[in-house]
Design a protein around this motif. Structure first.
Motif, PDB file in Angstrom:
ATOM      1  N   TYR A   1      46.055  43.932  34.895  1.00 47.58           N
ATOM      2  CA  TYR A   1      44.642  44.068  35.206  1.00 47.58           C
ATOM      3  C   TYR A   1      44.301  43.456  36.562  1.00 47.58           C
ATOM      4  O   TYR A   1      44.787  42.378  36.909  1.00 47.58           O
ATOM      5  CB  TYR A   1      43.785  43.410  34.131  1.00 47.58           C
ATOM      6  CG  TYR A   1      43.924  44.067  32.778  1.00 47.58           C
ATOM      7  CD1 TYR A   1      43.498  45.378  32.577  1.00 47.58           C
ATOM      8  CD2 TYR A   1      44.494  43.376  31.714  1.00 47.58           C
ATOM      9  CE1 TYR A   1      43.624  45.987  31.333  1.00 47.58           C
ATOM     10  CE2 TYR A   1      44.618  43.969  30.462  1.00 47.58           C
ATOM     11  CZ  TYR A   1      44.199  45.276  30.290  1.00 47.58           C
ATOM     12  OH  TYR A   1      44.327  45.873  29.064  1.00 47.58           O
ATOM     13  N   GLY A   2      43.431  44.134  37.278  1.00 45.77           N
ATOM     14  CA  GLY A   2      43.025  43.639  38.587  1.00 45.77           C
ATOM     15  C   GLY A   2      42.219  42.350  38.527  1.00 45.77           C
ATOM     16  O   GLY A   2      42.246  41.548  39.459  1.00 45.77           O
ATOM     17  N   ILE A   3      41.499  42.155  37.403  1.00 47.00           N
ATOM     18  CA  ILE A   3      40.697  40.928  37.321  1.00 47.00           C
ATOM     19  C   ILE A   3      41.583  39.688  37.267  1.00 47.00           C
ATOM     20  O   ILE A   3      41.203  38.625  37.764  1.00 47.00           O
ATOM     21  CB  ILE A   3      39.763  40.956  36.086  1.00 47.00           C
ATOM     22  CG1 ILE A   3      40.563  41.138  34.795  1.00 47.00           C
ATOM     23  CG2 ILE A   3      38.706  42.030  36.221  1.00 47.00           C
ATOM     24  CD1 ILE A   3      39.703  41.018  33.543  1.00 47.00           C
ATOM     25  N   GLU A   4      42.776  39.816  36.696  1.00 46.87           N
ATOM     26  CA  GLU A   4      43.681  38.665  36.693  1.00 46.87           C
ATOM     27  C   GLU A   4      44.147  38.364  38.116  1.00 46.87           C
ATOM     28  O   GLU A   4      44.216  37.199  38.525  1.00 46.87           O
ATOM     29  CB  GLU A   4      44.875  38.912  35.778  1.00 46.87           C
ATOM     30  CG  GLU A   4      45.783  37.668  35.692  1.00 46.87           C
ATOM     31  CD  GLU A   4      47.038  37.894  34.871  1.00 46.87           C
ATOM     32  OE1 GLU A   4      47.788  36.928  34.652  1.00 46.87           O
ATOM     33  OE2 GLU A   4      47.286  39.060  34.465  1.00 46.87           O
ATOM     34  N   ARG A   5      44.466  39.412  38.870  1.00 50.46           N
ATOM     35  CA  ARG A   5      44.868  39.205  40.267  1.00 50.46           C
ATOM     36  C   ARG A   5      43.722  38.616  41.082  1.00 50.46           C
ATOM     37  O   ARG A   5      43.942  37.841  42.020  1.00 50.46           O
ATOM     38  CB  ARG A   5      45.315  40.539  40.876  1.00 50.46           C
ATOM     39  CG  ARG A   5      46.597  41.082  40.272  1.00 50.46           C
ATOM     40  CD  ARG A   5      47.168  42.230  41.107  1.00 50.46           C
ATOM     41  NE  ARG A   5      46.246  43.362  41.168  1.00 50.46           N
ATOM     42  CZ  ARG A   5      46.221  44.351  40.289  1.00 50.46           C
ATOM     43  NH1 ARG A   5      47.052  44.349  39.266  1.00 50.46           N
ATOM     44  NH2 ARG A   5      45.360  45.354  40.411  1.00 50.46           N
ATOM     45  N   GLN A   6      42.496  38.957  40.699  1.00 50.40           N
ATOM     46  CA  GLN A   6      41.313  38.427  41.394  1.00 50.40           C
ATOM     47  C   GLN A   6      41.223  36.906  41.199  1.00 50.40           C
ATOM     48  O   GLN A   6      41.010  36.160  42.151  1.00 50.40           O
ATOM     49  CB  GLN A   6      40.060  39.114  40.855  1.00 50.40           C
ATOM     50  CG  GLN A   6      38.772  38.739  41.577  1.00 50.40           C
ATOM     51  CD  GLN A   6      37.563  39.451  40.975  1.00 50.40           C
ATOM     52  OE1 GLN A   6      37.678  40.133  39.956  1.00 50.40           O
ATOM     53  NE2 GLN A   6      36.423  39.302  41.607  1.00 50.40           N
TER      54      GLN A   6
ATOM     55  N   ARG B   1      38.656  46.392  28.647  1.00 52.04           N
ATOM     56  CA  ARG B   1      38.377  47.759  29.069  1.00 52.04           C
ATOM     57  C   ARG B   1      36.930  47.899  29.534  1.00 52.04           C
ATOM     58  O   ARG B   1      36.649  48.591  30.526  1.00 52.04           O
ATOM     59  CB  ARG B   1      38.650  48.728  27.904  1.00 52.04           C
ATOM     60  CG  ARG B   1      38.370  50.180  28.237  1.00 52.04           C
ATOM     61  CD  ARG B   1      39.150  50.623  29.466  1.00 52.04           C
ATOM     62  NE  ARG B   1      38.824  51.986  29.854  1.00 52.04           N
ATOM     63  CZ  ARG B   1      39.033  52.479  31.061  1.00 52.04           C
ATOM     64  NH1 ARG B   1      39.558  51.699  32.016  1.00 52.04           N
ATOM     65  NH2 ARG B   1      38.723  53.724  31.353  1.00 52.04           N
ATOM     66  N   VAL B   2      36.004  47.218  28.849  1.00 53.09           N
ATOM     67  CA  VAL B   2      34.595  47.248  29.252  1.00 53.09           C
ATOM     68  C   VAL B   2      34.431  46.655  30.644  1.00 53.09           C
ATOM     69  O   VAL B   2      33.650  47.145  31.472  1.00 53.09           O
ATOM     70  CB  VAL B   2      33.723  46.491  28.228  1.00 53.09           C
ATOM     71  CG1 VAL B   2      32.306  46.332  28.751  1.00 53.09           C
ATOM     72  CG2 VAL B   2      33.717  47.228  26.904  1.00 53.09           C
ATOM     73  N   LEU B   3      35.191  45.593  30.914  1.00 47.77           N
ATOM     74  CA  LEU B   3      35.091  44.937  32.217  1.00 47.77           C
ATOM     75  C   LEU B   3      35.654  45.809  33.341  1.00 47.77           C
ATOM     76  O   LEU B   3      35.331  45.583  34.512  1.00 47.77           O
ATOM     77  CB  LEU B   3      35.835  43.594  32.189  1.00 47.77           C
ATOM     78  CG  LEU B   3      35.235  42.510  31.273  1.00 47.77           C
ATOM     79  CD1 LEU B   3      36.151  41.282  31.242  1.00 47.77           C
ATOM     80  CD2 LEU B   3      33.856  42.107  31.767  1.00 47.77           C
TER      81      LEU B   3
ATOM     82  N   LEU C   1      35.839  41.794  38.994  1.00 45.53           N
ATOM     83  CA  LEU C   1      34.585  41.308  38.432  1.00 45.53           C
ATOM     84  C   LEU C   1      33.573  41.105  39.549  1.00 45.53           C
ATOM     85  O   LEU C   1      33.945  40.857  40.705  1.00 45.53           O
ATOM     86  CB  LEU C   1      34.800  39.980  37.710  1.00 45.53           C
ATOM     87  CG  LEU C   1      35.622  39.995  36.418  1.00 45.53           C
ATOM     88  CD1 LEU C   1      35.824  38.560  35.930  1.00 45.53           C
ATOM     89  CD2 LEU C   1      34.926  40.807  35.350  1.00 45.53           C
ATOM     90  N   PRO C   2      32.275  41.141  39.244  1.00 49.32           N
ATOM     91  CA  PRO C   2      31.264  40.788  40.254  1.00 49.32           C
ATOM     92  C   PRO C   2      31.492  39.367  40.757  1.00 49.32           C
ATOM     93  O   PRO C   2      31.956  38.499  40.018  1.00 49.32           O
ATOM     94  CB  PRO C   2      29.943  40.912  39.482  1.00 49.32           C
ATOM     95  CG  PRO C   2      30.241  41.880  38.378  1.00 49.32           C
ATOM     96  CD  PRO C   2      31.662  41.632  37.996  1.00 49.32           C
TER      97      PRO C   2
ATOM     98  N   ILE D   1      32.954  34.472  39.646  1.00 49.25           N
ATOM     99  CA  ILE D   1      33.978  33.624  40.263  1.00 49.25           C
ATOM    100  C   ILE D   1      33.277  32.351  40.740  1.00 49.25           C
ATOM    101  O   ILE D   1      32.600  32.356  41.767  1.00 49.25           O
ATOM    102  CB  ILE D   1      34.686  34.335  41.430  1.00 49.25           C
ATOM    103  CG1 ILE D   1      35.216  35.693  40.995  1.00 49.25           C
ATOM    104  CG2 ILE D   1      35.800  33.454  41.980  1.00 49.25           C
ATOM    105  CD1 ILE D   1      36.298  35.623  39.949  1.00 49.25           C
ATOM    106  N   LEU D   2      33.429  31.252  40.010  1.00 48.04           N
ATOM    107  CA  LEU D   2      32.703  30.020  40.318  1.00 48.04           C
ATOM    108  C   LEU D   2      33.306  29.314  41.524  1.00 48.04           C
ATOM    109  O   LEU D   2      34.526  29.088  41.589  1.00 48.04           O
ATOM    110  CB  LEU D   2      32.722  29.083  39.105  1.00 48.04           C
ATOM    111  CG  LEU D   2      32.118  29.630  37.811  1.00 48.04           C
ATOM    112  CD1 LEU D   2      32.105  28.553  36.738  1.00 48.04           C
ATOM    113  CD2 LEU D   2      30.703  30.149  38.052  1.00 48.04           C
TER     114      LEU D   2
END
Length: 636
Positions: free
Chosen positions: A460-465, A492-494, A502-503, A507-508
């Motif tokens: 998933y790209g969010i993990e790489r993010q 999948r929704v994300l 993710l927006p 990302i804090l």
């Protein structure tokens, strides 16, 4: 019937029906009688009425009860005092407002010794006159043994004193610690002045009473103040460290940095743990942080602390330490036959409920199932549930913390630099070393996050993010979420509409590794002579000489040649008068050796042995080995 005291000061033995005007009068009478006969007194139990006044109480011999060994080695039991002695008196408050003895047991199960009663704790008392005498003699430089002997001589013998040499030693140690006479105040002031000279961002405040005795002190390093700007959203506060050795609790303000490491935002040493003292400390800290209160604060369930937080931080979300609460479960329910079942359901209520309604329903079932509706501790916990139950506090940001163990971890960190012999001023001084090591640990973690990368476990790209943005420590936590909590449908929704990221709002910044934070540019204040110009120049020269000597020392010829050259250089420099650099000491606030001030504990020049410095593990091992050899050596 009032008790009778004879002309020779002989106290009448207790009898049923004797009356007294107050609890204090009962205790004073029975304590005098106990000393006359030769035993000690302790309060065993009491009963309080609805109006809060004690209606019934028992005073017993100190040797009552049974002994329960707490020794870790059963082959080396500790001396025991309790032997089941039944001697006691019971007193009840009558309608006339006096306490009357209703039951008296005079027989003891042990030998009584009036001559040795003065060694029993309840008969030891250091009166104000003796305190003043001990203090004045100590201020005059009289060593403690002679100081105590003067009290013995004045009293006409050891048997006429109400305290021992250990009691006198403990009192003087406490007075020296808190006294800000010649030495103590100047030592602390000198230290803080040096720190401010090195960095005007160093902050401190000292609180003294009308007799110029230290009550409280607070200080914060310049780097800690700057770091609060980045990580001051959530703090923990705890006062459990060094209470026994200093009689002054250590009170650190602790948060977490972007690696999840503990970070110090200032600390204090306080003389008490009442509401007014906490208000002073919190207000001092708030002023130090330019009036910016934390969003959330975690403490133990201390009422005085809770009151002070409500006054000083009214808009901050307050939370009790969950760990402190749950560790009391064995103490509160260990005697119950259904302890395991109670503990199991209590844990389900606390850790497994997701909503407030779900928690309340589970809690009611707990009370019903085990008939605990009248349990006072559970009643109090439920009344304060908004301060500790996860279902009530989960909507606030806590930076991954739920307890004051961060503060306790900071306390353990200071153990590397502080021992039970460390004085008050030395403790403040060692703050530098501890802070320096914390900074080094953070720099090492920064290096690791920039130069090493944790592989992704999904496609998933969010993990790489998160991998690209977060520090390694925090990215591991993200991976735990991906590995356990999130299902593939949620992921999948994300990632709908072919969006692999993710927006940005998710990302804090506080966990990012790619931000340059201002506090990292602030140099930590350190009480180190290497920061004076003279010391800096000496270090530079020593380094250069070391490089040359390392080359020349590889052969006899090289060594001889360098020594000859140094002899010639020495002749040239002897004739050169060194130019004094006043800035090297005065501008940095460094006290000249002849004017050096002593710490509060060792405030006088003679009469007390020099305090031992803290030894390394190797030194301790060597000393133990030497001691064994000495013990084994044959006696001539």
């Amino acid at each position: 019937m009032e008790p009778n005291i004879g002309d020779e000061g002989v106290v009448e033995e207790p009898k049923e029906g004797m009356s007294f005007s107050s609890i204090e009068e009962v205790r004073a009478y029975y304590t005098r009688y106990a000393k006359q006969v030769g035993f000690g007194v302790t309060k065993r139990n009491s009963k309080t009425g609805a109006d809060g006044q004690i209606r019934y109480f028992t005073l017993a011999c100190v040797r009552q009860g049974t002994y329960v060994s707490k020794a870790s080695n059963i082959l080396k039991p500790r001396p025991m005092e309790h032997n089941g002695c039944k001697a006691k008196i019971n007193a009840i408050l009558g309608s006339e407002g006096k306490f009357r003895l209703t039951h008296v047991v005079l027989e003891h199960s042990h030998v009584l010794s009036p001559g040795k009663a003065r060694y029993i704790r309840c008969h030891k008392r250091l009166d104000e006159s003796s305190k003043r005498k001990l203090e004045y003699n100590d201020m005059a430089g009289i060593q403690l043994s002679k100081n105590y002997n003067s009290c013995v001589a004045e009293a006409g013998g050891y048997e006429n004193l109400t305290f021992g040499e250990r009691d006198a030693r403990n009192y003087i140690r406490e007075v020296r610690l808190l006294r800000l006479g010649l030495g103590g105040a100047e030592a602390l002031q000198n230290y803080f002045t040096r720190m401010q000279a090195q960095n005007d961002g160093f902050y401190y405040i000292i609180d003294v009473d009308d007799e110029t005795r230290l009550r409280n002190v607070f200080w914060a390093d310049a780097r800690s103040r700057a770091a609060y700007e980045s990580f001051g959203d959530v703090i923990t506060f705890d006062t459990t460290y060094l209470t026994n050795s200093y009689k002054m609790p250590f009170a650190p303000f602790v948060g977490v940095n972007h690696h999840g490491q503990s970070i110090l935002f200032g600390c204090g040493l306080i003389s008490g743990e009442d509401t007014d003292t906490f208000v002073w400390l919190f207000e001092s800290w708030l002023k130090c942080m330019n009036g910016r209160a934390p969003q959330a604060i975690i403490t133990d369930q201390d009422k005085a602390m809770q009151n002070a937080i409500a006054r000083v931080f009214p808009k901050s979300r307050h939370r009790f330490c969950l760990w402190h609460i749950m560790k009391k479960v064995p103490e509160k329910f260990g005697a119950y036959s259904q302890y395991d079942d109670i503990k199991s359901q209590l844990h389900r209520c606390v850790y497994d409920t997701l909503s407030r309604d779900e928690f309340n329903k589970c809690w009611l079932q707990l009370l019903d199932n085990f008939d605990l509706h009248d349990h006072s501790w559970l009643e109090w916990l439920y009344s304060e549930r908004h301060l500790w139950v996860p279902a009530y506090v989960r909507n606030e940001f806590w930076a991954g913390m739920s307890s004051t163990q961060r503060s306790e971890g900071m306390n353990a960190f200071f153990d590397d630099y502080v021992n039970s012999k460390t004085t008050l001023k030395q403790f403040v001084d060692q703050y530098d070393n501890a802070l320096r090591r914390k900074i080094e640990n953070e720099l090492a973690a920064d290096f690791s996050s920039f130069h090493m990368q944790i592989p992704c476990i999904t496609f998933y790209g969010i993990e790489r993010q998160f991998q690209a943005s977060y520090t390694n420590a925090k990215f591991k936590e993200v991976q735990e979420e991906l590995r356990g909590i999130l299902c593939r449908h949620a992921i999948r929704v994300l990632t709908l509409h072919d969006k692999e990221e993710l927006p940005a709002k998710y990302i804090l910044d506080r966990w990012r590794k790619d931000l340059k934070r201002d506090y990292t540019l602030v140099r930590s204040s350190r009480d180190d002579l290497s920061y004076s110009p003279n010391a800096y120049r000496m270090n530079k020269l020593n380094k250069a000489f070391y490089e040359i000597s390392s080359i020349a020392g590889t052969s006899d010829d090289g060594c001889a040649k360098l020594l000859t050259q140094l002899s010639k250089l020495k002749l040239e420099w002897v004739e050169v008068q060194p130019v004094c650099d006043n800035q090297s000491t005065e501008s940095l606030g460094v006290t000249k050796r002849s004017d050096k001030l002593k710490s509060p504990v060792a405030a006088r020049s003679k009469g007390r042995p020099v305090s031992k410095r803290k030894q390394s593990s190797a030194e301790k091992a060597i000393n133990r080995l030497k001691a064994r050899k000495t013990q084994r050596a044959p006696v001539s």
